[in-house]
Scaffold this motif. Structure first.
Motif, PDB file in Angstrom:
ATOM      1  N   MET A   1       0.848  -1.161   0.000  1.00  0.00           N
ATOM      2  CA  MET A   1       0.000   0.000   0.000  1.00  0.00           C
ATOM      3  C   MET A   1       0.895   1.225   0.000  1.00  0.00           C
ATOM      4  O   MET A   1       2.000   1.196   0.523  1.00  0.00           O
ATOM      5  CB  MET A   1      -0.886  -0.005   1.243  1.00  0.00           C
ATOM      6  CG  MET A   1      -1.607   1.296   1.465  1.00  0.00           C
ATOM      7  SD  MET A   1      -2.458   1.390   3.019  1.00  0.00           S
ATOM      8  CE  MET A   1      -3.627   0.109   2.777  1.00  0.00           C
ATOM      9  N   TYR A   2       0.372   2.281  -0.590  1.00  0.00           N
ATOM     10  CA  TYR A   2       1.145   3.514  -0.709  1.00  0.00           C
ATOM     11  C   TYR A   2       0.303   4.711  -0.290  1.00  0.00           C
ATOM     12  O   TYR A   2      -0.890   4.776  -0.575  1.00  0.00           O
ATOM     13  CB  TYR A   2       1.620   3.715  -2.156  1.00  0.00           C
ATOM     14  CG  TYR A   2       2.480   2.579  -2.628  1.00  0.00           C
ATOM     15  CD1 TYR A   2       3.841   2.575  -2.376  1.00  0.00           C
ATOM     16  CD2 TYR A   2       1.919   1.498  -3.296  1.00  0.00           C
ATOM     17  CE1 TYR A   2       4.631   1.521  -2.780  1.00  0.00           C
ATOM     18  CE2 TYR A   2       2.703   0.432  -3.704  1.00  0.00           C
ATOM     19  CZ  TYR A   2       4.058   0.446  -3.440  1.00  0.00           C
ATOM     20  OH  TYR A   2       4.833  -0.608  -3.837  1.00  0.00           O
ATOM     21  N   ILE A   3       0.977   5.628   0.367  1.00  0.00           N
ATOM     22  CA  ILE A   3       0.397   6.926   0.686  1.00  0.00           C
ATOM     23  C   ILE A   3       1.128   7.935  -0.191  1.00  0.00           C
ATOM     24  O   ILE A   3       2.358   8.013  -0.156  1.00  0.00           O
ATOM     25  CB  ILE A   3       0.573   7.266   2.176  1.00  0.00           C
ATOM     26  CG1 ILE A   3      -0.140   6.218   3.038  1.00  0.00           C
ATOM     27  CG2 ILE A   3       0.075   8.679   2.467  1.00  0.00           C
ATOM     28  CD1 ILE A   3       0.213   6.293   4.507  1.00  0.00           C
ATOM     29  N   GLY A  48      -3.845  14.196  -1.283  1.00  0.00           N
ATOM     30  CA  GLY A  48      -3.313  12.912  -0.870  1.00  0.00           C
ATOM     31  C   GLY A  48      -4.097  11.776  -1.498  1.00  0.00           C
ATOM     32  O   GLY A  48      -5.278  11.929  -1.813  1.00  0.00           O
ATOM     33  N   ILE A  49      -3.421  10.654  -1.704  1.00  0.00           N
ATOM     34  CA  ILE A  49      -4.027   9.471  -2.311  1.00  0.00           C
ATOM     35  C   ILE A  49      -3.572   8.248  -1.539  1.00  0.00           C
ATOM     36  O   ILE A  49      -2.395   8.145  -1.165  1.00  0.00           O
ATOM     37  CB  ILE A  49      -3.588   9.320  -3.786  1.00  0.00           C
ATOM     38  CG1 ILE A  49      -4.013  10.528  -4.614  1.00  0.00           C
ATOM     39  CG2 ILE A  49      -4.139   8.026  -4.396  1.00  0.00           C
ATOM     40  CD1 ILE A  49      -3.372  10.585  -5.988  1.00  0.00           C
ATOM     41  N   LEU A  50      -4.493   7.324  -1.320  1.00  0.00           N
ATOM     42  CA  LEU A  50      -4.173   6.013  -0.775  1.00  0.00           C
ATOM     43  C   LEU A  50      -4.280   5.035  -1.937  1.00  0.00           C
ATOM     44  O   LEU A  50      -5.326   4.954  -2.595  1.00  0.00           O
ATOM     45  CB  LEU A  50      -5.153   5.646   0.343  1.00  0.00           C
ATOM     46  CG  LEU A  50      -4.890   4.366   1.101  1.00  0.00           C
ATOM     47  CD1 LEU A  50      -3.544   4.413   1.807  1.00  0.00           C
ATOM     48  CD2 LEU A  50      -5.998   4.129   2.116  1.00  0.00           C
ATOM     49  N   ALA A  51      -3.190   4.332  -2.233  1.00  0.00           N
ATOM     50  CA  ALA A  51      -3.142   3.444  -3.395  1.00  0.00           C
ATOM     51  C   ALA A  51      -2.741   2.033  -2.978  1.00  0.00           C
ATOM     52  O   ALA A  51      -1.999   1.847  -2.006  1.00  0.00           O
ATOM     53  CB  ALA A  51      -2.141   3.981  -4.415  1.00  0.00           C
ATOM     54  N   HIS A  52      -3.230   1.046  -3.735  1.00  0.00           N
ATOM     55  CA  HIS A  52      -2.848  -0.348  -3.500  1.00  0.00           C
ATOM     56  C   HIS A  52      -2.956  -1.104  -4.822  1.00  0.00           C
ATOM     57  O   HIS A  52      -3.276  -0.528  -5.856  1.00  0.00           O
ATOM     58  CB  HIS A  52      -3.711  -0.977  -2.404  1.00  0.00           C
ATOM     59  CG  HIS A  52      -5.075  -1.378  -2.844  1.00  0.00           C
ATOM     60  ND1 HIS A  52      -5.664  -2.540  -2.446  1.00  0.00           N
ATOM     61  CD2 HIS A  52      -5.978  -0.789  -3.665  1.00  0.00           C
ATOM     62  CE1 HIS A  52      -6.873  -2.647  -3.005  1.00  0.00           C
ATOM     63  NE2 HIS A  52      -7.072  -1.591  -3.733  1.00  0.00           N
ATOM     64  N   ASN A  53      -2.675  -2.417  -4.779  1.00  0.00           N
ATOM     65  CA  ASN A  53      -2.746  -3.262  -5.987  1.00  0.00           C
ATOM     66  C   ASN A  53      -1.849  -2.740  -7.103  1.00  0.00           C
ATOM     67  O   ASN A  53      -2.219  -2.756  -8.276  1.00  0.00           O
ATOM     68  CB  ASN A  53      -4.181  -3.388  -6.516  1.00  0.00           C
ATOM     69  CG  ASN A  53      -5.010  -4.323  -5.677  1.00  0.00           C
ATOM     70  OD1 ASN A  53      -4.480  -5.136  -4.930  1.00  0.00           O
ATOM     71  ND2 ASN A  53      -6.313  -4.215  -5.804  1.00  0.00           N
ATOM     72  N   THR A  54      -0.663  -2.257  -6.744  1.00  0.00           N
ATOM     73  CA  THR A  54       0.281  -1.735  -7.724  1.00  0.00           C
ATOM     74  C   THR A  54       1.680  -1.844  -7.156  1.00  0.00           C
ATOM     75  O   THR A  54       1.855  -2.018  -5.946  1.00  0.00           O
ATOM     76  CB  THR A  54      -0.056  -0.267  -8.091  1.00  0.00           C
ATOM     77  OG1 THR A  54       0.711   0.129  -9.217  1.00  0.00           O
ATOM     78  CG2 THR A  54       0.158   0.684  -6.942  1.00  0.00           C
ATOM     79  N   PRO A  83       0.499  -2.459   5.972  1.00  0.00           N
ATOM     80  CA  PRO A  83      -0.497  -2.477   7.045  1.00  0.00           C
ATOM     81  C   PRO A  83      -0.380  -3.744   7.889  1.00  0.00           C
ATOM     82  O   PRO A  83      -0.168  -4.835   7.355  1.00  0.00           O
ATOM     83  CB  PRO A  83      -1.832  -2.462   6.303  1.00  0.00           C
ATOM     84  CG  PRO A  83      -1.516  -2.059   4.906  1.00  0.00           C
ATOM     85  CD  PRO A  83      -0.124  -2.469   4.653  1.00  0.00           C
ATOM     86  N   SER A  84      -0.517  -3.577   9.193  1.00  0.00           N
ATOM     87  CA  SER A  84      -0.495  -4.732  10.095  1.00  0.00           C
ATOM     88  C   SER A  84      -1.755  -4.832  10.936  1.00  0.00           C
ATOM     89  O   SER A  84      -2.043  -5.894  11.484  1.00  0.00           O
ATOM     90  CB  SER A  84       0.737  -4.681  10.998  1.00  0.00           C
ATOM     91  OG  SER A  84       0.763  -3.479  11.736  1.00  0.00           O
ATOM     92  N   LEU A  90     -11.628  -2.425   6.705  1.00  0.00           N
ATOM     93  CA  LEU A  90     -10.432  -2.288   5.875  1.00  0.00           C
ATOM     94  C   LEU A  90      -9.503  -3.498   5.986  1.00  0.00           C
ATOM     95  O   LEU A  90      -8.365  -3.455   5.529  1.00  0.00           O
ATOM     96  CB  LEU A  90      -9.659  -1.029   6.302  1.00  0.00           C
ATOM     97  CG  LEU A  90     -10.412   0.286   6.157  1.00  0.00           C
ATOM     98  CD1 LEU A  90      -9.585   1.439   6.717  1.00  0.00           C
ATOM     99  CD2 LEU A  90     -10.753   0.544   4.701  1.00  0.00           C
ATOM    100  N   GLN A  91     -10.005  -4.578   6.533  1.00  0.00           N
ATOM    101  CA  GLN A  91      -9.174  -5.764   6.750  1.00  0.00           C
ATOM    102  C   GLN A  91      -8.560  -6.288   5.452  1.00  0.00           C
ATOM    103  O   GLN A  91      -7.479  -6.845   5.451  1.00  0.00           O
ATOM    104  CB  GLN A  91      -9.981  -6.872   7.442  1.00  0.00           C
ATOM    105  CG  GLN A  91      -9.157  -8.046   7.877  1.00  0.00           C
ATOM    106  CD  GLN A  91      -8.047  -7.695   8.878  1.00  0.00           C
ATOM    107  OE1 GLN A  91      -8.248  -6.869   9.762  1.00  0.00           O
ATOM    108  NE2 GLN A  91      -6.880  -8.286   8.685  1.00  0.00           N
ATOM    109  N   PHE A  92      -9.235  -6.099   4.336  1.00  0.00           N
ATOM    110  CA  PHE A  92      -8.711  -6.550   3.055  1.00  0.00           C
ATOM    111  C   PHE A  92      -7.343  -5.960   2.743  1.00  0.00           C
ATOM    112  O   PHE A  92      -6.567  -6.515   1.971  1.00  0.00           O
ATOM    113  CB  PHE A  92      -9.703  -6.245   1.917  1.00  0.00           C
ATOM    114  CG  PHE A  92      -9.810  -4.790   1.565  1.00  0.00           C
ATOM    115  CD1 PHE A  92      -9.083  -4.263   0.512  1.00  0.00           C
ATOM    116  CD2 PHE A  92     -10.652  -3.947   2.283  1.00  0.00           C
ATOM    117  CE1 PHE A  92      -9.190  -2.912   0.176  1.00  0.00           C
ATOM    118  CE2 PHE A  92     -10.757  -2.598   1.966  1.00  0.00           C
ATOM    119  CZ  PHE A  92     -10.031  -2.088   0.908  1.00  0.00           C
TER     120      PHE A  92
END
Length: 95
Positions: A1-3, A48-54, A83-84, A90-92
């Protein structure tokens, strides 16, 4: 995940000129399943952007296509986060 922090840069005054292209770019990110959340940094500091799957390389390439980045309206800072713990909704992001 990226911020991703998109902080206003030298050409901040040109926001209105590139906002439509930036919004279309954000929509593509959501449509592609990469962006989870986007919004403004307060007070009037950028966005700001929260990104994932990349991957980081793919995200950085995607950022170069943002008209705000390309035209130096904002500078992009990418922070990787593993993430821990998460709320159940948001568990996914942890799994």
């Amino acid at each position: 995940m990226y911020i991703v922090l998109l902080k206003f840069a030298a050409n901040k005054g040109q926001v209105s000129q590139f906002v439509d292209g930036h919004m279309a770019w954000l929509k593509r990110g959501f449509d592609d399943g990469v962006f989870l959340l986007a919004g403004r940094l307060q007070p009037d500091a950028g966005g700001g952007i929260l990104a994932h799957n990349t991957s980081k390389a793919d995200l950085e390439s995607r950022l170069k296509d943002d008209p705000f980045v390309a035209e130096n309206v904002v500078s992009a800072e990418v922070h990787e986060m593993t993430p821990s713990m998460a709320d159940a909704r948001l568990q996914f992001l942890v799994d």
